[in-house]
Design a protein around this motif. Structure first.
Motif, PDB file in Angstrom:
ATOM      1  N   LEU A  11       0.837  -1.199   0.000  1.00 29.32           N
ATOM      2  CA  LEU A  11       0.000   0.000   0.000  1.00 29.32           C
ATOM      3  C   LEU A  11       0.867   1.241   0.000  1.00 29.32           C
ATOM      4  O   LEU A  11       1.849   1.317   0.739  1.00 29.32           O
ATOM      5  CB  LEU A  11      -0.919   0.033   1.222  1.00 29.32           C
ATOM      6  N   ALA A  12       0.500   2.208  -0.816  1.00 26.29           N
ATOM      7  CA  ALA A  12       1.159   3.518  -0.813  1.00 26.29           C
ATOM      8  C   ALA A  12       0.224   4.470  -0.071  1.00 26.29           C
ATOM      9  O   ALA A  12      -0.942   4.609  -0.433  1.00 26.29           O
ATOM     10  CB  ALA A  12       1.393   4.005  -2.237  1.00 26.29           C
ATOM     11  N   LYS A  13       0.742   5.089   0.974  1.00 24.69           N
ATOM     12  CA  LYS A  13      -0.079   5.975   1.799  1.00 24.69           C
ATOM     13  C   LYS A  13       0.561   7.353   1.900  1.00 24.69           C
ATOM     14  O   LYS A  13       1.772   7.482   1.816  1.00 24.69           O
ATOM     15  CB  LYS A  13      -0.221   5.414   3.216  1.00 24.69           C
ATOM     16  N   ILE A  14      -0.280   8.351   2.082  1.00 24.33           N
ATOM     17  CA  ILE A  14       0.195   9.703   2.389  1.00 24.33           C
ATOM     18  C   ILE A  14      -0.496  10.161   3.669  1.00 24.33           C
ATOM     19  O   ILE A  14      -1.575   9.673   4.010  1.00 24.33           O
ATOM     20  CB  ILE A  14      -0.078  10.708   1.247  1.00 24.33           C
ATOM     21  N   ALA A  15       0.135  11.069   4.361  1.00 19.95           N
ATOM     22  CA  ALA A  15      -0.457  11.602   5.588  1.00 19.95           C
ATOM     23  C   ALA A  15      -1.657  12.462   5.249  1.00 19.95           C
ATOM     24  O   ALA A  15      -1.625  13.238   4.298  1.00 19.95           O
ATOM     25  CB  ALA A  15       0.581  12.418   6.352  1.00 19.95           C
ATOM     26  N   LYS A  16      -2.709  12.318   6.018  1.00 15.03           N
ATOM     27  CA  LYS A  16      -3.894  13.162   5.835  1.00 15.03           C
ATOM     28  C   LYS A  16      -3.679  14.460   6.602  1.00 15.03           C
ATOM     29  O   LYS A  16      -3.314  14.435   7.766  1.00 15.03           O
ATOM     30  CB  LYS A  16      -5.138  12.454   6.367  1.00 15.03           C
ATOM     31  N   PRO A  17      -3.894  15.593   5.947  1.00 14.42           N
ATOM     32  CA  PRO A  17      -3.646  16.864   6.614  1.00 14.42           C
ATOM     33  C   PRO A  17      -4.527  17.098   7.846  1.00 14.42           C
ATOM     34  O   PRO A  17      -4.079  17.623   8.840  1.00 14.42           O
ATOM     35  CB  PRO A  17      -3.918  17.912   5.548  1.00 14.42           C
ATOM     36  N   ASP A  18      -5.787  16.663   7.797  1.00 14.31           N
ATOM     37  CA  ASP A  18      -6.690  16.931   8.912  1.00 14.31           C
ATOM     38  C   ASP A  18      -6.894  15.722   9.820  1.00 14.31           C
ATOM     39  O   ASP A  18      -7.533  15.828  10.852  1.00 14.31           O
ATOM     40  CB  ASP A  18      -8.044  17.429   8.411  1.00 14.31           C
ATOM     41  N   GLY A  19      -6.365  14.550   9.429  1.00 17.37           N
ATOM     42  CA  GLY A  19      -6.494  13.359  10.253  1.00 17.37           C
ATOM     43  C   GLY A  19      -7.873  12.736  10.255  1.00 17.37           C
ATOM     44  O   GLY A  19      -8.192  11.899  11.079  1.00 17.37           O
ATOM     45  N   VAL A  20      -8.748  13.137   9.316  1.00 18.37           N
ATOM     46  CA  VAL A  20     -10.099  12.590   9.239  1.00 18.37           C
ATOM     47  C   VAL A  20     -10.334  12.093   7.818  1.00 18.37           C
ATOM     48  O   VAL A  20     -10.033  12.784   6.852  1.00 18.37           O
ATOM     49  CB  VAL A  20     -11.148  13.676   9.607  1.00 18.37           C
ATOM     50  N   ASN A  21     -10.911  10.881   7.691  1.00 18.77           N
ATOM     51  CA  ASN A  21     -11.167  10.359   6.345  1.00 18.77           C
ATOM     52  C   ASN A  21     -12.539  10.792   5.839  1.00 18.77           C
ATOM     53  O   ASN A  21     -13.256  11.540   6.500  1.00 18.77           O
ATOM     54  CB  ASN A  21     -10.988   8.840   6.300  1.00 18.77           C
ATOM     55  N   GLU A  22     -12.918  10.287   4.660  1.00 18.31           N
ATOM     56  CA  GLU A  22     -14.150  10.721   3.990  1.00 18.31           C
ATOM     57  C   GLU A  22     -15.413  10.390   4.783  1.00 18.31           C
ATOM     58  O   GLU A  22     -16.454  11.019   4.622  1.00 18.31           O
ATOM     59  CB  GLU A  22     -14.246  10.077   2.594  1.00 18.31           C
ATOM     60  N   THR A  23     -15.356   9.353   5.641  1.00 19.09           N
ATOM     61  CA  THR A  23     -16.527   8.958   6.421  1.00 19.09           C
ATOM     62  C   THR A  23     -16.588   9.654   7.775  1.00 19.09           C
ATOM     63  O   THR A  23     -17.470   9.391   8.574  1.00 19.09           O
ATOM     64  CB  THR A  23     -16.542   7.432   6.630  1.00 19.09           C
ATOM     65  N   GLY A  24     -15.621  10.547   8.028  1.00 17.39           N
ATOM     66  CA  GLY A  24     -15.604  11.274   9.286  1.00 17.39           C
ATOM     67  C   GLY A  24     -14.851  10.573  10.397  1.00 17.39           C
ATOM     68  O   GLY A  24     -14.789  11.063  11.514  1.00 17.39           O
ATOM     69  N   MET A  25     -14.283   9.406  10.099  1.00 21.24           N
ATOM     70  CA  MET A  25     -13.524   8.662  11.109  1.00 21.24           C
ATOM     71  C   MET A  25     -12.084   9.176  11.158  1.00 21.24           C
ATOM     72  O   MET A  25     -11.555   9.647  10.161  1.00 21.24           O
ATOM     73  CB  MET A  25     -13.552   7.170  10.798  1.00 21.24           C
ATOM     74  N   VAL A  26     -11.478   9.051  12.323  1.00 18.47           N
ATOM     75  CA  VAL A  26     -10.094   9.481  12.491  1.00 18.47           C
ATOM     76  C   VAL A  26      -9.182   8.558  11.690  1.00 18.47           C
ATOM     77  O   VAL A  26      -9.261   7.339  11.784  1.00 18.47           O
ATOM     78  CB  VAL A  26      -9.692   9.476  13.978  1.00 18.47           C
ATOM     79  N   ALA A  27      -8.341   9.153  10.870  1.00 20.17           N
ATOM     80  CA  ALA A  27      -7.373   8.396  10.071  1.00 20.17           C
ATOM     81  C   ALA A  27      -6.161   9.272   9.856  1.00 20.17           C
ATOM     82  O   ALA A  27      -6.294  10.434   9.509  1.00 20.17           O
ATOM     83  CB  ALA A  27      -7.982   7.990   8.738  1.00 20.17           C
ATOM     84  N   ASP A  28      -4.972   8.723  10.078  1.00 20.75           N
ATOM     85  CA  ASP A  28      -3.773   9.533   9.909  1.00 20.75           C
ATOM     86  C   ASP A  28      -3.152   9.398   8.528  1.00 20.75           C
ATOM     87  O   ASP A  28      -2.204  10.092   8.196  1.00 20.75           O
ATOM     88  CB  ASP A  28      -2.743   9.210  10.989  1.00 20.75           C
ATOM     89  N   SER A  29      -3.689   8.494   7.689  1.00 22.24           N
ATOM     90  CA  SER A  29      -3.142   8.358   6.344  1.00 22.24           C
ATOM     91  C   SER A  29      -4.227   7.989   5.337  1.00 22.24           C
ATOM     92  O   SER A  29      -5.304   7.527   5.699  1.00 22.24           O
ATOM     93  CB  SER A  29      -2.034   7.301   6.323  1.00 22.24           C
ATOM     94  N   LEU A  30      -3.917   8.221   4.086  1.00 27.97           N
ATOM     95  CA  LEU A  30      -4.827   7.960   2.985  1.00 27.97           C
ATOM     96  C   LEU A  30      -4.115   7.037   2.003  1.00 27.97           C
ATOM     97  O   LEU A  30      -2.981   7.307   1.601  1.00 27.97           O
ATOM     98  CB  LEU A  30      -5.182   9.282   2.298  1.00 27.97           C
ATOM     99  N   VAL A  31      -4.762   5.926   1.629  1.00 27.64           N
ATOM    100  CA  VAL A  31      -4.180   5.007   0.653  1.00 27.64           C
ATOM    101  C   VAL A  31      -4.343   5.623  -0.736  1.00 27.64           C
ATOM    102  O   VAL A  31      -5.448   5.958  -1.148  1.00 27.64           O
ATOM    103  CB  VAL A  31      -4.857   3.615   0.705  1.00 27.64           C
ATOM    104  N   VAL A  32      -3.218   5.793  -1.450  1.00 28.62           N
ATOM    105  CA  VAL A  32      -3.259   6.401  -2.789  1.00 28.62           C
ATOM    106  C   VAL A  32      -2.808   5.426  -3.875  1.00 28.62           C
ATOM    107  O   VAL A  32      -2.838   5.745  -5.053  1.00 28.62           O
ATOM    108  CB  VAL A  32      -2.404   7.690  -2.846  1.00 28.62           C
ATOM    109  N   GLY A  33      -2.405   4.235  -3.463  1.00 32.81           N
ATOM    110  CA  GLY A  33      -1.994   3.226  -4.439  1.00 32.81           C
ATOM    111  C   GLY A  33      -1.876   1.870  -3.780  1.00 32.81           C
ATOM    112  O   GLY A  33      -1.746   1.766  -2.564  1.00 32.81           O
ATOM    113  N   ALA A  34      -1.948   0.828  -4.614  1.00 33.05           N
ATOM    114  CA  ALA A  34      -1.824  -0.531  -4.097  1.00 33.05           C
ATOM    115  C   ALA A  34      -1.250  -1.424  -5.186  1.00 33.05           C
ATOM    116  O   ALA A  34      -1.383  -1.141  -6.379  1.00 33.05           O
ATOM    117  CB  ALA A  34      -3.182  -1.049  -3.645  1.00 33.05           C
ATOM    118  N   ALA A  35      -0.611  -2.499  -4.756  1.00 36.59           N
ATOM    119  CA  ALA A  35      -0.046  -3.466  -5.690  1.00 36.59           C
ATOM    120  C   ALA A  35      -0.002  -4.821  -5.012  1.00 36.59           C
ATOM    121  O   ALA A  35      -0.052  -4.911  -3.786  1.00 36.59           O
ATOM    122  CB  ALA A  35       1.360  -3.035  -6.117  1.00 36.59           C
TER     123      ALA A  35
END
Length: 99
Positions: A11-35
Motif C-alpha cells: 500500500l502507498a499511503k500519504i499523511a492526511k492533513p486533517d487526520g479525518v477520512n471521507e466517512t468522518g472517522m479518524v485516520a492519519d493516512s490515505l491510501v493512494v496506491g496498491a499493488a
C-alpha cells in the motif's frame, strides 16, 4: 486466502492533513496506491530464469513471483506512486530470491 498462498499486498499511503477520512472517522493516512506480488499465478509453471553474479553464483533460490496489480488513485498519478510500489515489490522479490 491469497495471503495464505504467499501473496503480498503493498500500500502507498500519504499523511492526511486533517487526520479525518471521507466517512468522518479518524485516520492519519490515505491510501493512494496498491499493488500485489504473488506466486499463485505461476504455480506449476516451468521457469528457467536466473541471474549470474560476477563470481558465477546465482541469486535465485526462491519461487517465481508475479505482479498481479498496480493501481494508483487518479488524483495522485504522475507523482511517483506507481514507481515507488514497483521499487518496493522489486526489492521484496530480490530479498526472497525470486528469479
Amino acid at each position: 486466502e491469497r495471503k495464505r498462498e504467499g501473496s503480498q499486498v503493498f500500500l502507498a499511503k500519504i499523511a492526511k492533513p486533517d487526520g479525518v477520512n471521507e466517512t468522518g472517522m479518524v485516520a492519519d493516512s490515505l491510501v493512494v496506491g496498491a499493488a500485489e506480488l504473488s506466486p499463485i499465478e505461476l504455480q506449476g509453471a516451468i521457469v528457467e530464469s536466473q541471474s549470474i553474479n560476477n563470481d558465477n553464483t546465482t541469486n535465485c533460490t526462491g519461487q517465481p513471483l508475479y505482479i498481479t496489480d498496480v493501481v494508483t488513485s487518479s488524483e495522485f498519478r504522475r507523482r511517483g506512486v506507481g514507481s515507488a510500489l514497483m521499487n518496493a515489490m522489486e526489492m521484496t522479490a530480490w530479498e526472497m530470491g525470486a528469479p
